[in-house]
Design a protein around this motif. Structure first.
Motif, mmCIF file in Angstrom:
data_model
loop_
_atom_site.group_PDB
_atom_site.id
_atom_site.type_symbol
_atom_site.label_atom_id
_atom_site.label_comp_id
_atom_site.label_asym_id
_atom_site.label_seq_id
_atom_site.Cartn_x
_atom_site.Cartn_y
_atom_site.Cartn_z
ATOM 1 N N VAL A 136 0.881 -1.165 0.000
ATOM 2 C CA VAL A 136 0.000 0.000 0.000
ATOM 3 C C VAL A 136 0.916 1.212 0.000
ATOM 4 O O VAL A 136 1.807 1.330 0.840
ATOM 5 N N THR A 152 1.297 5.071 0.516
ATOM 6 C CA THR A 152 0.620 6.164 1.221
ATOM 7 C C THR A 152 1.252 7.488 0.827
ATOM 8 O O THR A 152 2.473 7.652 0.902
ATOM 9 N N PHE A 169 0.807 -4.717 2.384
ATOM 10 C CA PHE A 169 -0.616 -4.607 2.691
ATOM 11 C C PHE A 169 -1.166 -5.961 3.112
ATOM 12 O O PHE A 169 -1.058 -6.955 2.385
ATOM 13 N N ARG A 195 -2.097 -0.776 -3.805
ATOM 14 C CA ARG A 195 -3.186 0.075 -3.336
ATOM 15 C C ARG A 195 -2.619 1.430 -2.940
ATOM 16 O O ARG A 195 -1.410 1.557 -2.685
ATOM 17 N N ASN A 236 -3.194 4.905 -0.428
ATOM 18 C CA ASN A 236 -3.815 5.600 0.703
ATOM 19 C C ASN A 236 -3.325 7.060 0.702
ATOM 20 O O ASN A 236 -2.274 7.361 0.135
ATOM 21 N N ASP A 240 -10.071 0.502 -3.171
ATOM 22 C CA ASP A 240 -9.000 0.790 -2.222
ATOM 23 C C ASP A 240 -9.567 1.165 -0.854
ATOM 24 O O ASP A 240 -9.096 0.684 0.185
ATOM 25 N N LEU A 247 -8.718 -0.816 2.461
ATOM 26 C CA LEU A 247 -7.925 -0.112 3.471
ATOM 27 C C LEU A 247 -8.656 -0.097 4.808
ATOM 28 O O LEU A 247 -8.044 -0.209 5.876
ATOM 29 N N ILE A 255 -6.598 0.684 8.160
ATOM 30 C CA ILE A 255 -5.751 1.815 7.791
ATOM 31 C C ILE A 255 -6.563 3.098 7.754
ATOM 32 O O ILE A 255 -6.069 4.175 8.104
#
Length: 966
Positions: free
Chosen positions: A544, A546, A559, A626, A628, A659, A663, A668
């Motif tokens: 993931v 970010t 992830f 993914r 974030n 996503d 998440l 998350i």
């Protein structure tokens, strides 16, 4: 040398089994085989998962002998085979369907040995094998003993002297096998036409079942040339990989038969062999001197059901010739639709086999999704003609590259055949999002395994999973994007030219892609192709990424759906990836790729500068990760969705929803934030975002359709879907017209399905009325709507509707129509009907073996059938495992399907007990799926505990804001 021998003496070997004396031998072999079969009724299950006769006591203690190892020794290399097979399409006096055969293999000794190991499984060898030397100056040793090795599936031949290095030998064998209905090796498929039962003798060799048809060196690197001859009944058609070379009539005692000899194949692997005897009809055309034929049941061909496949095969074949810059290497491309077939299709070189639903199209009965499936599967299999068949991976641990590549380029081939569909984007829903769910588990596995870790047939079968197919497709699509398709295909062409008719390992492809990069100075990479891609291939999972838009900080982390799960698989890269990031900022696409090569990086360009400024990464979801964001950026993206959602590409709107929900499951972001991505759906009319939302809301249904959350959730979702329902009602003039676009037709189905699922009365009335009109007057429902209408009408009805659908299913002669009805029959809410339907799956005259496991999964998907299906599988696991074979690719789907709703401690204990109770029986290709189901259940329990109250409150609040828009 083998080719010369075969061509100069085309009748010599054949006559050995076709004379009158041979007929007596064959009849005797049939009796011997029947006696052996009767003696071995007491069967056990070896660890590879197949049902075999009980192993001799002498093999009870493990040894280090060569025949107790699953991999062939490197001492012998086959050059060619001469194989004659005679399948009987009528049972013998004991009720068995058998085939008899004779095979000669020429091999070279490359390491001196006094032992011959050749694969043979479930074959009765009717006399001692014969070994001769090709070289007149070298005498072949005699065979001292011949012993079948059940566990490792060998015929073990011990010699009284050593084979000489560098010399060629011929091994001749005779054998009898059962033409069983087990869907593997040389097997039989049955169907009825005009009330008469017909039998097809057909094959499925991949991955390890060529050895069930004739003795062979059954490993993909053991390529050879195959000379195939089939003996078959007059009036039947014989097919194999090569073109028919000659056919003649023979009299075997009192029986007249045909003999068909085929041209020698190209040098190829055993798993790509095919031979079929049937009374099918065909249609054909020729494209650039390549003969293209579509075979199927006569009634299907007469009804024109093969025409769509015939029309699209030529263009797709030509597309791949251009894509690979390589001419199709064979003179023909046969494709055949089989009534019984365990997989979707199989890429046998020159003779591709399909399920009927994957090849046959009837405009009156087949939906647009049926047509799409045919186009994509044809493209998938034709892609293999080069990538997999011309160049074959050395061992099954690299299966992902073979299947992942075909799963990626199938979209390119289908897009060429149907350019108006915009089908290339659907890989995100069908593959990327699909495999994310599996690869986010701690029990996932890397794409490439170590060769020594994949030995047994059951271990090989386990590799045919979503990771190999869908993750393989996803990472190769990502690779093609950051290299550019131009450079990617340059590397492919070089790879195929270098290894044509041979074998390779996946790093060979990286080397040729790197050569293409080096020859194109405009391509700038942060590292070599090998180093970039190995981070995606040699470690499981995905990151993931970010992005903090306040600071421009970009980070990555492994992830996991359950962040508390323990990852026991070591990673050579410490779960860090070299990540290509394409992104946009407030409606402006970036043309460059930002590479993330460490845990953290600072990208100043990703900072936002104003209160309405927003950043969106992974444009077109070309990266396998993914994304974030900081909370402020999430809020700005949600605001854009609610006010100007078309500012974000439809494929990325689908991504945002997917996503966010995942998440949230990983703790998350808050679950409520994920739910907020659905608030704009009352404005959404595109297919991909809606489908993404429905896929994720399915999880909420699984977790809450047995709890108090269900009511408020239904009310809210009815409010969201009602505008879409009304939109399509208007667009189709009250459901009388077809929406114009391919994806619009899909979204119409979404609208009806979700509206009925949430209890919208107008929708229920619509489906019940359409179904009743069909029952009463025969008024046909449009193929696009049948699956949805059938299911919802049967769910709302009772025994009358179910019995009518069952009757129509039994009468259905169109495979796609039968499939729609088979699925819809599982939608009833009547437990007694569901229980009866479950019992039908054990009767292959009611539900075909190929459809048994998916039918059970359909029933388990119905909340009323969940516990019934689970109890059924638990109670009958031994029978299901034995009957359908431990190597069945569908076992993982079965285990996942019947347990996906599990979310309580009680269900977790049942699952663990099921694993313990059946440890001796085994789970075959479902072994990993069982561990994943346990992990998923633990995660579900935690998620419900932490989220149920917040989710309930959110749905209650949102459902009260407005009344449904009717």
């Amino acid at each position: 040398m083998g080719k010369g021998f075969f061509l100069s003496k085309p009748v010599g070997v054949i006559c050995m089994i076709l004379g009158a004396g041979a007929l007596a031998t064959i009849i005797a072999l049939s009796v011997v085989y029947s006696q052996e079969k009767a003696k071995n009724d007491n069967q056990v299950l070896p660890t590879d998962g197949g049902t075999t006769t009980k192993a001799p006591a002498t093999t009870a203690v493990p040894s280090n002998e060569p025949w107790d190892k699953y991999r062939l020794p490197k001492s012998l290399v086959p050059r060619w085979y001469n194989v004659t097979l005679w399948p009987r399409l009528l049972p013998d006096e004991t009720g068995l369907y058998i085939f008899t055969g004779e095979s000669t293999v020429e091999f070279e000794c490359v390491v001196e040995t006094d032992l011959i190991l050749i694969h043979s499984n479930k074959l009765n060898h009717t006399n001692l094998a014969r070994l001769t030397s090709v070289d007149s100056g070298v005498k072949a040793p005699s065979i001292k003993s011949s012993l079948p090795q059940i566990e490792t599936q060998y015929l073990v031949l011990k010699l009284d002297g050593k084979l000489v290095k560098g010399h060629m030998y011929h091994l001749h064998t005779k054998f009898t096998g059962e033409l069983a209905d087990d869907l593997g090796g040389f097997y039989r498929s049955e169907y009825f036409e005009d009330g008469v039962k017909k039998v097809v003798a057909t094959t499925q060799m991949q991955p390890t079942d060529a050895r069930k048809a004739f003795p062979c060196f059954d490993e993909p690197a053991m390529k050879a040339v195959f000379h195939i001859t089939l003996i078959h009944d007059i009036g039947t058609v014989a097919l194999s990989n090569g073109k028919q070379q000659e056919t003649s009539m023979l009299n075997l005692g009192k029986q007249n038969v045909q003999k068909t000899v085929f041209e020698p194949t190209e040098k190829m692997s055993t798993y790509l062999l095919a031979f079929i005897v049937s009374d099918f009809a065909h249609i054909n055309n020729t494209v650039d001197e390549v003969l293209i034929r579509i075979f199927a049941r006569k009634s299907a061909i007469d009804a024109g059901q093969g025409q769509y496949a015939l029309n699209k095969t030529g263009p797709i074949l030509k597309f791949f010739e251009g894509y690979y810059s390589s001419k199709y290497p064979l003179p023909k491309s046969d494709q055949i639709a089989l009534p019984d077939f365990n997989a979707g299709a199989m890429e046998n070189w020159g003779l591709i086999t399909y399920r009927e639903t994957a090849l046959l199209y009837d405009e009156s009965f087949s939906s647009n999704s049926n047509k799409e499936r045919i186009a994509t599967i044809i493209a998938h299999e034709l892609a293999h003609m080069w990538f997999g068949n011309l160049v074959t991976l050395r061992w099954w641990n690299d299966l992902w590259l073979n299947e992942g590549f075909a799963s990626y380029v199938e979209y390119l081939g289908a897009d060429h055949a149907e350019p108006d569909w915009n089908i290339k984007d659907l890989i995100v829903l069908n593959d990327v999002h699909r495999v994310f769910a599996v690869d986010a588990l701690a029990s996932s596995h890397p794409l490439s395994s170590k060769e020594e870790d994949i030995q047994k047939p059951a271990q090989i079968s386990e590799l045919f999973d979503a990771i190999s197919y869908s993750k393989g497709a996803s990472v190769l699509r990502m690779l093609s994007d950051f290299l550019s398709e131009r450079v990617f295909t340059q590397g492919l062409t070089s790879y195929l030219n270098t290894f044509a008719f041979g074998n390779a390992v996946y790093t060979d492809l990286w080397e040729h892609l790197q050569m293409a990069v080096d020859n194109n100075t405009d391509i700038k990479l942060p590292d070599t192709v090998n180093n970039i891609m190995n981070t995606w291939v040699l470690q499981m999972g995905f990151p993931v990424v970010t992005i903090d838009t306040k600071t421009g900080t970009v980070t990555q982390k492994h992830f996991l759906l359950d962040p508390d799960s323990t990852v026991t698989v070591e990673s050579p890269f410490n779960y860090e990836w070299i990540v290509p990031i394409k992104w946009m900022k407030t409606e402006v696409h970036q043309t460059d790729i930002q590479w993330l090569q460490a845990k953290t990086d600072i990208v100043d360009k990703m900072k936002t500068t104003g209160p309405t400024d927003w950043v969106l990464a992974n444009i077109n979801v070309l990266g396998y990760y993914r994304v974030n964001y900081d909370k402020d950026n999430w809020d700005r993206l949600l605001a854009v969705l609610s006010t100007k959602h078309n500012s974000i590409p439809a494929i990325n709107r689908a991504q945002l929803v997917d996503d966010a929900f995942n998440l949230a499951r990983a703790k998350i972001i808050p679950t409520v934030m994920a739910l907020k991505t659905t608030k704009y759906l009352n404005l959404e009319r595109d297919y991909m975002p809606w489908k993404s939302a429905l896929n994720n809301l399915d999880f909420f249904y699984l977790m809450f359709d047995r709890s108090e959350v269900y009511g408020p959730m239904q009310k809210y979702l009815m409010k969201q879907v009602s505008p879409l329902f009304n939109f399509y009602k208007t667009l189709t003039a009250n459901w009388t017209k077809i929406p114009p676009g391919h994806l619009d037709q899909y979204n119409q189905q979404n609208a009806i399905s979700m509206a009925c699922r949430t209890g919208l009365e107008e929708c229920t009335t619509l489906t019940k009325t359409l179904f009743k009109n069909w029952m009463d007057t025969g008024s046909q429902i449009h193929p696009n709507l049948r699956s949805t209408v059938y299911c919802n009408a049967i769910a709302a009805g009772g025994a009358t509707e179910w019995e009518f659908a069952w009757s129509e299913f039994q009468k259905a002669t169109i495979a796609s129509e039968a499939e729609k009805l088979r699925s819809a029959l599982s939608c009833t809410k009547q437990p007694w009907l569901l229980n009866r339907y479950l019992e039908y799956t054990l009767n292959s005259t009611l539900i075909r073996k190929q459809d048994a496991t998916s039918t059970i999964v359909y029933i388990a998907s119905n909340v009323a059938g969940q516990s019934l299906a689970w109890d059924f599988v638990r109670a009958r696991w031994t029978y299901i495992f034995n009957e359908y074979g431990g190597g069945s690719f569908s076992f993982s789907n079965l285990i996942n399907g019947v347990t996906k709703r599990f979310s309580s401690e009680y269900e977790l204990q049942q699952l663990k007990q099921f694993k313990a109770d059946n440890s001796e029986v085994g789970f075959g290709s479902g072994t990993l799926a069982l561990d994943q189901s346990i992990e998923r259940t633990i995660s579900n329990i935690k998620w419900i505990t932490e989220n149920k109250q917040n989710v309930l409150s959110w749905f209650e609040t949102e459902a009260k804001l407005n009344e449904p828009m009717l």
